[in-house]
Write a protein that holds these residues in place. Structure first.
Motif, mmCIF file in Angstrom:
data_model
loop_
_atom_site.group_PDB
_atom_site.id
_atom_site.type_symbol
_atom_site.label_atom_id
_atom_site.label_comp_id
_atom_site.label_asym_id
_atom_site.label_seq_id
_atom_site.Cartn_x
_atom_site.Cartn_y
_atom_site.Cartn_z
ATOM 1 N N UNK A 123 0.851 -1.189 0.000
ATOM 2 C CA UNK A 123 0.000 0.000 0.000
ATOM 3 C C UNK A 123 0.889 1.242 0.000
ATOM 4 N N UNK B 279 0.864 -2.698 9.464
ATOM 5 C CA UNK B 279 -0.095 -3.388 8.580
ATOM 6 C C UNK B 279 0.510 -3.543 7.194
ATOM 7 N N UNK C 55 1.439 -7.160 5.216
ATOM 8 C CA UNK C 55 0.866 -7.557 3.927
ATOM 9 C C UNK C 55 1.961 -7.660 2.877
ATOM 10 N N UNK D 59 1.514 -4.458 15.757
ATOM 11 C CA UNK D 59 0.075 -4.513 15.542
ATOM 12 C C UNK D 59 -0.658 -4.931 16.811
ATOM 13 N N UNK D 60 -0.027 -5.826 17.590
ATOM 14 C CA UNK D 60 -0.703 -6.313 18.780
ATOM 15 C C UNK D 60 -0.389 -5.478 20.017
ATOM 16 N N UNK E 229 -2.129 -1.172 20.250
ATOM 17 C CA UNK E 229 -3.478 -0.866 20.749
ATOM 18 C C UNK E 229 -3.542 -0.797 22.268
ATOM 19 N N UNK F 22 -6.027 -9.205 3.555
ATOM 20 C CA UNK F 22 -5.000 -9.473 4.555
ATOM 21 C C UNK F 22 -4.871 -8.286 5.498
ATOM 22 N N UNK F 23 -4.911 -7.083 4.916
ATOM 23 C CA UNK F 23 -4.830 -5.864 5.728
ATOM 24 C C UNK F 23 -5.978 -5.837 6.737
ATOM 25 N N UNK G 108 -5.359 -8.182 9.585
ATOM 26 C CA UNK G 108 -4.349 -7.637 10.505
ATOM 27 C C UNK G 108 -4.975 -6.547 11.364
ATOM 28 N N UNK G 109 -5.798 -5.711 10.727
ATOM 29 C CA UNK G 109 -6.450 -4.634 11.478
ATOM 30 C C UNK G 109 -7.375 -5.207 12.548
ATOM 31 N N UNK H 165 -7.138 -8.047 14.041
ATOM 32 C CA UNK H 165 -6.300 -8.582 15.114
ATOM 33 C C UNK H 165 -5.892 -7.481 16.067
ATOM 34 N N UNK H 166 -5.518 -6.356 15.489
ATOM 35 C CA UNK H 166 -5.109 -5.211 16.286
ATOM 36 C C UNK H 166 -6.288 -4.680 17.109
ATOM 37 N N UNK I 76 -6.997 -6.470 20.296
ATOM 38 C CA UNK I 76 -6.202 -6.031 21.438
ATOM 39 C C UNK I 76 -6.754 -4.723 22.000
#
Ligand SMILES: [Cu+2]
Lengths: 618, 240
Positions: A108, A176, A180, A210-211, A214, B24-25, B28-29, B31-32, B35
């Motif tokens: 992206x 992200x 990807x 990513x985890x 947040x 896929x994005x 992933x989002x 998953x985030x 949390x």
């Protein structure tokens, strides 16, 4: 695709100069922007550190007031972690990952540009706080309740929290994108277990980002709601438990440590095989231990809280998991040593920095294992011993590896070599002054000198080693100056680099230096680990002779076009976040709303932006 | 952002996994986002029963009302499935009906939430002194029972629950507010798709745009089921 009647301004066509950089969505240019910005931030964080070392050089000095000292250590740490090391990692992700996996860009490209500009906005919000209402002063971990409005009424904490939120958006968008990109854009034949180590570590880091982000996003939201709207998340008088902040912060904070160090391990895992002329020893083990570190990084956070009274059971469990996580790290170190064993090692500057990394990271790792024991940690908590530890892993670890990576990939980025003599001088200056600065902190730490004090009295016996550390800090600043001179000099009139100056192993060395705009004229085909090495040694071609996956010639390669919208969306976020800090005034609220509106409009326009300008069609 | 990458790469790009980049994005989002909600829910649970003053969950919650809005949200997930199925079969009229009804059910849910928030903010302690049965009062109401002493027939007092009132208010409004914001975003997304489809912009071949919105919508729905269970049901029936 769809023809739309919604009026959308056309995309910029071949913009040049500053405008070209603003609208760029080329991963290479974005990588350079990240690198340069992060280095400037690194300098500002360094100056903050020098100021503190000047103050602490002698006992009873009055160079800075305690208030300013609090702001200095908060800004120094926040800057180095969020504005220097993380974005330097992002610089390498951006520039190198598409080249290592044989792609022409990231998945992206516009989201990538958005990440950079948003990061810049977040960085400015933090750094400008020095000039608008005072910098944050509660430490980079911002423990509750000293961040609460009643103890900290100024705007410093607001800037800090807003900046971290904006930086979080930037990091998440980037993570992200790289997840990807790495999962979905590998060249034909590059299975997961054929990916270069740096790509692997980037993938794991992106998952951690990513985890983990947040969690701090939520913690910061709660803090802001307390401050802005008088909520009670961290107000003990209303029954709240300030330890909630510590838990949320360190559930983010410990994975964050690996977000800072895994890219460094990836860089070192590229450099050591190249300069040892041997494949990485135990490739699957190195990959696996990286994954184990990424996984176990979630199970150790309370080792930052051994002294808050969680009880013997919790302390023992977290002590054990913390000791256990040292194992995969140790495994990696043995793999690097095994790689060098019996290799024909050439001690070029990148290799020197990589070796410096191993040496210093071992010291930092050992002191880390020392405070993994809850009992011993109780003695070290909040002393300079911990300061020594964190600087051995973050400077001796991350920064050394990032410098190694700069020397290593500089020819690919600029088409010129970094000066080798200056490079070696640079390495020894950094290595020696780094140890002079940070090693004495172990001693004064064990002698009981607390962190974050702005002044100490001579009778404690901390004078000598503090002076040594301060001298080391200024020497380190000089070493970084040498690095800067080398980068600028080499970029302007360095020796021209060949496509493959180090006899490299991975795909980025199979293309010309500097990298052409389209990266690969032909998309390569991969048949094993270290594909370019195999091509050179065993004559296994990385690109099909004809047909196959890459029949494009350089003229008909479609590259994503520049765009205004990512930049505008980021500007909107910056204005919006800045305005919200002053939400109590009409101007601030208006700016907040207008800024966020600009972001929404930009994202909307972005999603309807046409594919290609007609002029660009072939 | 929905159409962003499609225009960038076209629909038929080749990817390593065969999975589309944007899909896929989205995973992933999500998953985030797990949390994100996980941290908010954890905060709520940690502070459960720690409020020093009322009102408490059993004072304000109305399980029947919230069950209705939960049911509406669940049904909206079903109509989302039907919308996507209609689109892939090329039945554009059915697609538009289902996607609009999904959006309308989402708006209904938001309406319920707004109503509920206002109701909580205007909560009044009401004690019928004439037929006082202390056993049936909630903990919070019991603290007012002695006001009945001097021959008062009925006792009423405004005790609105706001985010500032106590830890319950703080954590409840933050958690459900962020969920409501997610639903609102989803409604805007669905309406954009519907609007787009009336202009002929949505076709069976480009069903990925709808697929992604559906994925998001189902996720937000699942999060609500967790919130409904943990916050509402456990709040009123602490025994289960
Ligand atoms: Cu830790």
């Amino acid at each position: 695709m769809t023809t739309l009647s919604i009026p959308v301004p056309s995309r910029p066509v071949h913009p040049t100069g500053v405008w070209g950089w603003i609208t760029t969505i080329d991963h290479k240019r974005i990588g350079i922007l990240y690198g340069v910005t992060a280095f400037i931030m690194f300098i500002t964080g360094g100056l903050e550190a020098l100021y503190m070392r000047a103050q602490l050089a002698r006992p009873d000095q009055e160079l800075v007031s305690p208030e300013v000292f609090n702001q200095l250590f908060t800004m120094h740490a926040t800057t180095m972690i969020f504005l220097a090391i993380m974005p330097m990692g992002a610089a390498f992700f951006n520039y190198i990952i598409p080249l290592q996996i044989g792609a022409r860009d990231v998945a992206f490209p516009r989201l990538n540009a958005f990440s950079y500009w948003t990061f810049l906005g977040g960085a400015l919000i933090l750094k400008l706080s020095w000039f608008f209402g005072g910098a944050p002063n509660a430490g980079w971990f911002g423990y509750a309740p000293i961040t609460g409005i009643q103890y900290n009424p100024g705007h410093g904490i607001d800037f800090w929290a807003m900046s971290l939120q904006v930086l979080g958006i930037a990091s998440l968008a980037a993570a992200f994108n790289f997840i990807v990109t790495i999962i979905n854009m590998r060249a034909p034949g590059m299975s997961l277990m054929r990916m270069p180590l740096f790509t692997w570590m980037t993938l794991i880091t992106s998952f951690l980002l990513v985890l983990a982000f947040p969690v701090i996003t939520v913690a910061l939201i709660e803090l802001m709601f307390d401050r802005f709207f008088g909520m009670n998340f961290f107000v003990p008088a209303k029954g709240a438990n300030p330890l909630l902040w510590q838990h949320l912060f360190w559930i983010f904070g410990h994975p964050e440590v690996y977000i800072l160090i895994l890219p460094a391990m990836g860089i070192v895992s590229e450099i050591i095989p190249t300069f040892s002329k041997k494949p990485l020893f135990g490739y699957p083990v190195v990959v696996l231990s990286g994954a184990v570190i990424g996984f176990m990084g979630w199970m150790v956070w309370s080792h930052h809280m051994f002294t808050v009274g969680l009880g013997p059971v919790a302390n023992s469990v977290f002590a054990l998991t913390t000791m256990a996580i040292a194992v995969p790290t140790g495994v990696k170190i043995f793999n690097w040593m095994g790689t060098m064993w019996g290799g024909s090692i050439s001690f070029k500057t990148p290799m020197l920095f990589a070796l410096g990394f191993i040496w210093l990271f071992i010291i930092g790792g050992l002191s880390g294992v020392m405070h993994s024991s809850a009992a011993s940690d109780a003695q070290q908590q909040d002393t300079y011993f911990v300061v020594a530890h964190i600087h051995y892993v973050l400077f001796g670890g991350s920064i050394m590896a990032l410098l190694a990576g700069t020397y290593y990939w500089f020819p690919k980025v600029t088409g010129r070599m970094m000066n080798e003599t200056l490079g070696k001088i640079n390495f020894w200056l950094v290595f020696i002054s780094m140890n002079i600065t940070f090693f004495p902190m172990h001693f004064i730490g064990l002698d009981g000198m607390p962190r974050r004090i702005y002044r100490y009295s001579s009778e404690y016996g901390w004078d000598f080693w503090n002076l040594v550390a301060s001298i080391g800090a200024f020497a380190l600043a000089f070493a970084i100056l040498v690095f800067m001179i080398n980068v600028i000099r080499s970029a302007m009139k360095g020796e021209k680099a060949s496509a493959d100056p180090w006899d490299g192993r991975t795909l980025e060395w199979s293309i010309p230096s500097p990298t052409p705009e389209y990266n690969f004229a032909q998309i390569p085909t991969v048949r094993g680990i270290d594909p370019f090495w195999a091509q050179k040694r065993e004559r296994v071609p990385v690109a099909p002779v004809a047909g196959g996956s890459g029949e494009d010639d350089a003229h008909s390669i479609h590259l994503p076009q520049p765009s205004y919208w990512p930049f505008l969306a980021s500007i909107g976020l910056f204005i919006g976040a800045y305005g919200l800090v002053y939400y109590q005034s009409i101007v601030g609220m208006t700016a907040g709303i207008l800024g966020l509106a600009l972001t929404i409009v930009s994202v909307y326009a972005w999603s309807f932006e046409p594919v290609n300008d007609p002029e660009e069609e072939h | 952002m929905a159409q962003a990458a499609a225009t960038q790469h076209g629909e038929h790009e080749e990817t390593t996994t065969g999975l589309n980049h944007r899909k896929l994005l989205m995973w992933a989002f999500l998953g985030s986002d797990c949390m994100f909600f996980g941290s908010l829910i954890a905060t709520y649970v940690v502070y459960q029963g720690k409020s020093k003053v009322g009102p408490f969950p059993e004072d304000v919650f109305s399980i029947p009302v919230t069950s209705v809005s939960t049911f509406v949200l669940l049904m909206s997930s079903m109509s989302m499935v039907l919308a996507y199925a209609a689109l892939t079969r090329g039945k554009m009229k059915a697609f538009r009906i289902w996607i609009l009804s999904t959006a309308i059910m989402g708006m209904t849910f938001i309406g319920f939430q707004v109503f509920e928030f206002r109701d909580f903010a205007n909560y009044e302690v009401h004690i019928d002194c004439a037929h006082l049965d202390v056993e049936k009062l909630t903990e919070f109401e019991k603290t007012f029972a002695d006001q009945c002493a001097d021959g008062v027939e009925e006792f009423e007092e405004q005790h609105g629950l706001t985010p500032r009132t106590n830890l319950f208010g703080t954590t409840f409004f933050t958690l459900t507010g962020f969920h409501g914001a997610h639903v609102t975003l989803g409604v805007i997304w669905l309406l954009s798709i519907a609007f787009h489809s009336f202009r002929g912009g949505v076709r069976p071949e480009t069903n990925l745009d709808v697929d992604l919105a559906a994925l998001y919508w189902h996720f937000v729905d699942v999060v609500w089921i967790v919130i409904f269970t943990v916050v509402y049901l456990f709040g009123v029936f602490p025994g289960i």
